[in-house]
Scaffold this motif. Structure first.
Motif, PDB file in Angstrom:
ATOM      1  N   LEU A  63      -2.398  10.096   2.054  1.00  0.00           N
ATOM      2  CA  LEU A  63      -2.388   9.935   3.507  1.00  0.00           C
ATOM      3  C   LEU A  63      -2.031   8.489   3.826  1.00  0.00           C
ATOM      4  O   LEU A  63      -2.772   7.563   3.472  1.00  0.00           O
ATOM      5  CB  LEU A  63      -3.775  10.282   4.072  1.00  0.00           C
ATOM      6  N   ASP A  64      -0.875   8.273   4.461  1.00  0.00           N
ATOM      7  CA  ASP A  64      -0.443   6.911   4.760  1.00  0.00           C
ATOM      8  C   ASP A  64      -0.669   6.615   6.239  1.00  0.00           C
ATOM      9  O   ASP A  64       0.155   6.947   7.087  1.00  0.00           O
ATOM     10  CB  ASP A  64       1.030   6.724   4.383  1.00  0.00           C
ATOM     11  N   GLU A  65      -1.792   6.020   6.545  1.00  0.00           N
ATOM     12  CA  GLU A  65      -2.199   5.738   7.932  1.00  0.00           C
ATOM     13  C   GLU A  65      -1.976   6.936   8.847  1.00  0.00           C
ATOM     14  O   GLU A  65      -1.323   6.810   9.882  1.00  0.00           O
ATOM     15  CB  GLU A  65      -1.423   4.531   8.464  1.00  0.00           C
ATOM     16  N   PRO A  66      -2.524   8.072   8.476  1.00  0.00           N
ATOM     17  CA  PRO A  66      -2.195   9.294   9.222  1.00  0.00           C
ATOM     18  C   PRO A  66      -2.722   9.296  10.646  1.00  0.00           C
ATOM     19  O   PRO A  66      -2.208  10.001  11.497  1.00  0.00           O
ATOM     20  CB  PRO A  66      -2.873  10.396   8.402  1.00  0.00           C
TER      21      PRO A  66
ATOM     22  N   LYS B 161       0.827  -1.208   0.000  1.00  0.00           N
ATOM     23  CA  LYS B 161       0.000   0.000   0.000  1.00  0.00           C
ATOM     24  C   LYS B 161       0.871   1.272   0.000  1.00  0.00           C
ATOM     25  O   LYS B 161       0.640   2.186  -0.793  1.00  0.00           O
ATOM     26  CB  LYS B 161      -0.939   0.008   1.217  1.00  0.00           C
ATOM     27  N   SER B 162       1.859   1.297   0.892  1.00  0.00           N
ATOM     28  CA  SER B 162       2.738   2.477   0.947  1.00  0.00           C
ATOM     29  C   SER B 162       3.537   2.595  -0.351  1.00  0.00           C
ATOM     30  O   SER B 162       3.779   3.708  -0.836  1.00  0.00           O
ATOM     31  CB  SER B 162       3.708   2.377   2.135  1.00  0.00           C
ATOM     32  N   THR B 163       3.924   1.455  -0.901  1.00  0.00           N
ATOM     33  CA  THR B 163       4.656   1.467  -2.168  1.00  0.00           C
ATOM     34  C   THR B 163       3.806   2.120  -3.254  1.00  0.00           C
ATOM     35  O   THR B 163       4.296   2.940  -4.039  1.00  0.00           O
ATOM     36  CB  THR B 163       5.029   0.021  -2.572  1.00  0.00           C
TER      37      THR B 163
HETATM   38 MG   LIG Z   1       2.599   1.056   4.768  1.00  0.00          MG
END
Ligand SMILES: [Mg+2]
Ligand SMILES: Nc1ncnc2c1ncn2[C@@H]1O[C@H](COP(=O)(O)OP(=O)(O)OP(=O)(O)O)[C@@H](O)[C@H]1O
Length: 256
Positions: free
Chosen positions: A162-165, A40-42
């Motif tokens: 937004l990455d797990e903000p 997901k972050s990738t």
């Molecule tokens: Mg991640």
């Protein structure tokens, strides 16, 4: 606005993402869920431009996304990413400088005055006006994420990543942050991509939910196959019975 065509990403021999085909319209609010390590972050980094595709393409307005961050896209991470030695106001002014001038982005004279006024307006929008003189270590977790959002928006991005903000925040504070993000999404006319571990958050906040998962899996060679988007659902007023189906599927498919 965004066209992803047969996108693959691998790190060495490890395939992280495979064969992703998807299009996104301006103004959508996409929430991304999936098992830890599925990419997901990738995917967000590919949108941001700090990672490049191994195969396939990622088009923004029909053009390949440049291999570097751009003021078109702003990002907020789970870990606080503010400057500890600057006050809240200075942090937001600095973000404006970076958005306009890159890493050497110091602003002087009239430019700085304008940036300060813009920073003050942004702090008002995120509800930090009365804390502008404080240093980050004086802020609560929720306030620090408000500051990170203010920074991300100073470059006037069209796309907010937004990455797990809110992953590290208490449930009550999270609710306030949800209201803030929905408010900014509408008022700033943003297209939002938000990774979350919380399926309910994904359903409640998004207009569209993506589940990342492997379509195929070889227990003998765990790195051989990457994840794709296995569910792409319109959400918002979704029938709650979808939630059970997805939760079941996520359990079934989580191999780690
Ligand atoms: Mg991640
Ligand atoms: N720069 C890198 N070099 C090598 N491998 C990497 C790199 N970045 C990520 N990976 C690997 O790619 C896979 C996907 O990582 P990613 O951070 O995108 O997962 P994620 O879905 O965001 O997970 P989480 O929910 O835990 O944040 C992981 O196996 C990770 O170890």
């Amino acid at each position: 606005m965004i066209d992803v065509k047969n996108l693959w990403k691998n790190y060495g021999n490890k395939v992280v993402l495979e064969g992703i085909n998807v299009s996104v319209k301006e103004g959508e609010f996409i929430t991304l869920v999936g098992a830890s390590g599925c990419g997901k972050s990738t995917f967000l980094k590919l949108l941001l431009g700090t990672e490049t595709a191994s195969k396939g393409s990622l088009l923004l307005d029909g053009k390949p996304i440049k291999g570097e961050p751009d003021s078109d896209r702003g990002i907020v991470f789970q870990q606080y990413s503010v400057f500890p030695h600057m006050t809240v106001l200075e942090n937001v002014i600095a973000a404006k400088g970076f958005a306009e001038k890159g890493i050497t982005g110091l602003l002087w004279g009239r430019k700085r005055k304008e940036a300060k006024a813009a920073a003050e307006r942004m702090l008002d929008k995120v509800g930090l006006s009365s804390s502008s003189h404080l240093y980050p270590h004086h802020l609560s977790g929720g306030m620090r994420q408000r500051l990170a959002i203010a920074q991300a928006l100073m470059g006037k991005p069209r796309i907010l990543l937004l990455d797990e903000p809110f992953g590290a925040l208490d449930p009550g504070i999270r609710k306030d942050m949800h209201a803030l993000v929905l408010d900014l999404w509408r008022s700033e006319k943003l297209t939002v991509f938000m990774v979350t571990h919380d399926l309910h958050e994904g359903f409640y906040l998004g207009t569209r939910l993506w589940v990342f998962d492997k379509l195929r899996h070889d227990p003998q060679a765990p790195d051989a196959f990457g994840a794709g988007i296995t569910f792409d659902l319109p959400v918002g007023q979704t029938d709650p019975k979808h939630l059970e189906t997805i939760e079941e599927n996520m359990k079934e498919f989580s191999h780690d």
